[in-house]
Design a protein around this motif. Sequence first.
Motif, PDB file in Angstrom:
ATOM      1  N   GLU A 120       0.816  -1.218   0.000  1.00 28.60           N
ATOM      2  CA  GLU A 120       0.000   0.000   0.000  1.00 28.60           C
ATOM      3  C   GLU A 120       0.846   1.262   0.000  1.00 28.60           C
ATOM      4  O   GLU A 120       0.813   2.041  -0.954  1.00 28.60           O
ATOM      5  CB  GLU A 120      -0.924   0.012   1.225  1.00 28.60           C
ATOM      6  CG  GLU A 120      -1.814   1.248   1.272  1.00 28.60           C
ATOM      7  CD  GLU A 120      -2.632   1.350   2.549  1.00 28.60           C
ATOM      8  OE1 GLU A 120      -3.581   2.139   2.558  1.00 28.60           O
ATOM      9  OE2 GLU A 120      -2.312   0.643   3.529  1.00 28.60           O
ATOM     10  N   ALA A 121       1.615   1.491   1.072  1.00 23.40           N
ATOM     11  CA  ALA A 121       2.368   2.737   1.214  1.00 23.40           C
ATOM     12  C   ALA A 121       3.574   2.507   2.111  1.00 23.40           C
ATOM     13  O   ALA A 121       3.589   1.584   2.922  1.00 23.40           O
ATOM     14  CB  ALA A 121       1.481   3.843   1.781  1.00 23.40           C
ATOM     15  N   PRO A 122       4.610   3.337   1.985  1.00 24.61           N
ATOM     16  CA  PRO A 122       5.790   3.183   2.834  1.00 24.61           C
ATOM     17  C   PRO A 122       5.494   3.534   4.289  1.00 24.61           C
ATOM     18  O   PRO A 122       4.590   4.312   4.589  1.00 24.61           O
ATOM     19  CB  PRO A 122       6.798   4.179   2.238  1.00 24.61           C
ATOM     20  CG  PRO A 122       6.223   4.604   0.926  1.00 24.61           C
ATOM     21  CD  PRO A 122       4.753   4.443   1.028  1.00 24.61           C
ATOM     22  N   GLY A 123       6.290   2.952   5.181  1.00 24.80           N
ATOM     23  CA  GLY A 123       6.254   3.308   6.591  1.00 24.80           C
ATOM     24  C   GLY A 123       7.456   4.173   6.940  1.00 24.80           C
ATOM     25  O   GLY A 123       8.156   4.687   6.066  1.00 24.80           O
ATOM     26  N   ARG A 124       7.706   4.305   8.230  1.00 22.24           N
ATOM     27  CA  ARG A 124       8.774   5.195   8.692  1.00 22.24           C
ATOM     28  C   ARG A 124      10.140   4.756   8.186  1.00 22.24           C
ATOM     29  O   ARG A 124      10.921   5.565   7.686  1.00 22.24           O
ATOM     30  CB  ARG A 124       8.774   5.243  10.222  1.00 22.24           C
ATOM     31  CG  ARG A 124       9.898   6.078  10.821  1.00 22.24           C
ATOM     32  CD  ARG A 124       9.804   6.132  12.333  1.00 22.24           C
ATOM     33  NE  ARG A 124      10.884   6.918  12.900  1.00 22.24           N
ATOM     34  CZ  ARG A 124      12.068   6.426  13.233  1.00 22.24           C
ATOM     35  NH1 ARG A 124      12.317   5.136  13.053  1.00 22.24           N
ATOM     36  NH2 ARG A 124      13.006   7.208  13.756  1.00 22.24           N
ATOM     37  N   GLY A 167       2.404  10.044   9.927  1.00 23.23           N
ATOM     38  CA  GLY A 167       1.954   9.195  11.022  1.00 23.23           C
ATOM     39  C   GLY A 167       1.518   7.817  10.598  1.00 23.23           C
ATOM     40  O   GLY A 167       0.848   7.114  11.343  1.00 23.23           O
ATOM     41  N   ASN A 168       1.884   7.417   9.382  1.00 25.07           N
ATOM     42  CA  ASN A 168       1.483   6.108   8.846  1.00 25.07           C
ATOM     43  C   ASN A 168      -0.041   5.957   8.743  1.00 25.07           C
ATOM     44  O   ASN A 168      -0.565   4.841   8.818  1.00 25.07           O
ATOM     45  CB  ASN A 168       2.051   4.965   9.694  1.00 25.07           C
ATOM     46  CG  ASN A 168       3.541   4.794   9.509  1.00 25.07           C
ATOM     47  OD1 ASN A 168       4.158   5.461   8.681  1.00 25.07           O
ATOM     48  ND2 ASN A 168       4.133   3.902  10.281  1.00 25.07           N
ATOM     49  N   ARG A 169      -0.733   7.072   8.578  1.00 25.35           N
ATOM     50  CA  ARG A 169      -2.180   6.977   8.405  1.00 25.35           C
ATOM     51  C   ARG A 169      -2.507   6.332   7.063  1.00 25.35           C
ATOM     52  O   ARG A 169      -1.662   6.223   6.177  1.00 25.35           O
ATOM     53  CB  ARG A 169      -2.809   8.367   8.494  1.00 25.35           C
ATOM     54  CG  ARG A 169      -2.407   9.305   7.354  1.00 25.35           C
ATOM     55  CD  ARG A 169      -3.337  10.500   7.273  1.00 25.35           C
ATOM     56  NE  ARG A 169      -2.902  11.512   6.328  1.00 25.35           N
ATOM     57  CZ  ARG A 169      -3.034  11.428   5.011  1.00 25.35           C
ATOM     58  NH1 ARG A 169      -3.571  10.351   4.472  1.00 25.35           N
ATOM     59  NH2 ARG A 169      -2.617  12.413   4.224  1.00 25.35           N
TER      60      ARG A 169
END
Length: 271
Positions: A120-124, A167-169
């Motif tokens: 889905e999307a990158p994290g920190r 914020g990883n939303r």
Amino acid sequence: MSERPPTQHELLAFYLEAGVDCALAEEPVNRLSETEAEPAPMRATPVRERPAPLPVPRTDVAPAPDVAIESARELAPQAKTLDELRGLLEVFDGCALKMTATRLVFGDGNPQARVMFVGEAPGRDEDLQGIPFIGRSGKLLDLMLASIGLDRTSAYIANVIPWRPPGNREPSPHETQMCLPFIRRQIELVDPDVLVCLGKPSSQAVLELKDGIVKSRGRWFDYNTGTRMIRAMATFHPAYLLRQPIYKRMTWKDLRMIRRALAALPPRESA
């Protein structure tokens, strides 16, 4: 009996889960304090002031969502190679996530791989290093690949969203639609024989599935790359498996299906 106050370790863990991953000042600030800052003293005698500078047009404001989505649909097909696609994303300002992310997280692995995984999307961690699927979820994905004889030299990995949401939303529907033309072009350029969507958001965005991941996983779907139809499957995201390890058994069944599909492919003709 009153509850015990949280320990420093528990507070730090809470802040990290909430997306607080950096400090803005050296000393903590109590935003709930009733003490108000004293107003700056007024000058007793007027002095000649410099004229106010002319306003500078802002360049960090993303265009309207509909305009950005249409722009992405026009730009993405122009890329003839993965390097060109990365370059387009580097200059694309339609998605506001780019303004809060540290860097672009484009892809990793072998661009000539016969299997491609899309999250889905990158994290920190991904945002800091610019590489998809590292950290805890990345280590689990590496173990998942190894269980069927794959690694990052024999698979290609990317995300629907190439910038980390604050914020990883969860990315908004508009953000997903802005980035969707680019991941579709990325899939077309890699041109895998098997496409694996990791998690519900990826499977619903890329494969346009309506059901949740539990109902969608373990089945083959057809995905049109623009030049041919390829086999596609949805399975659980590694980050979800870390929270819900009970689903690892189902994921292992999906991985074995992927291994059998890859084993049944005819050898690629040499160029």
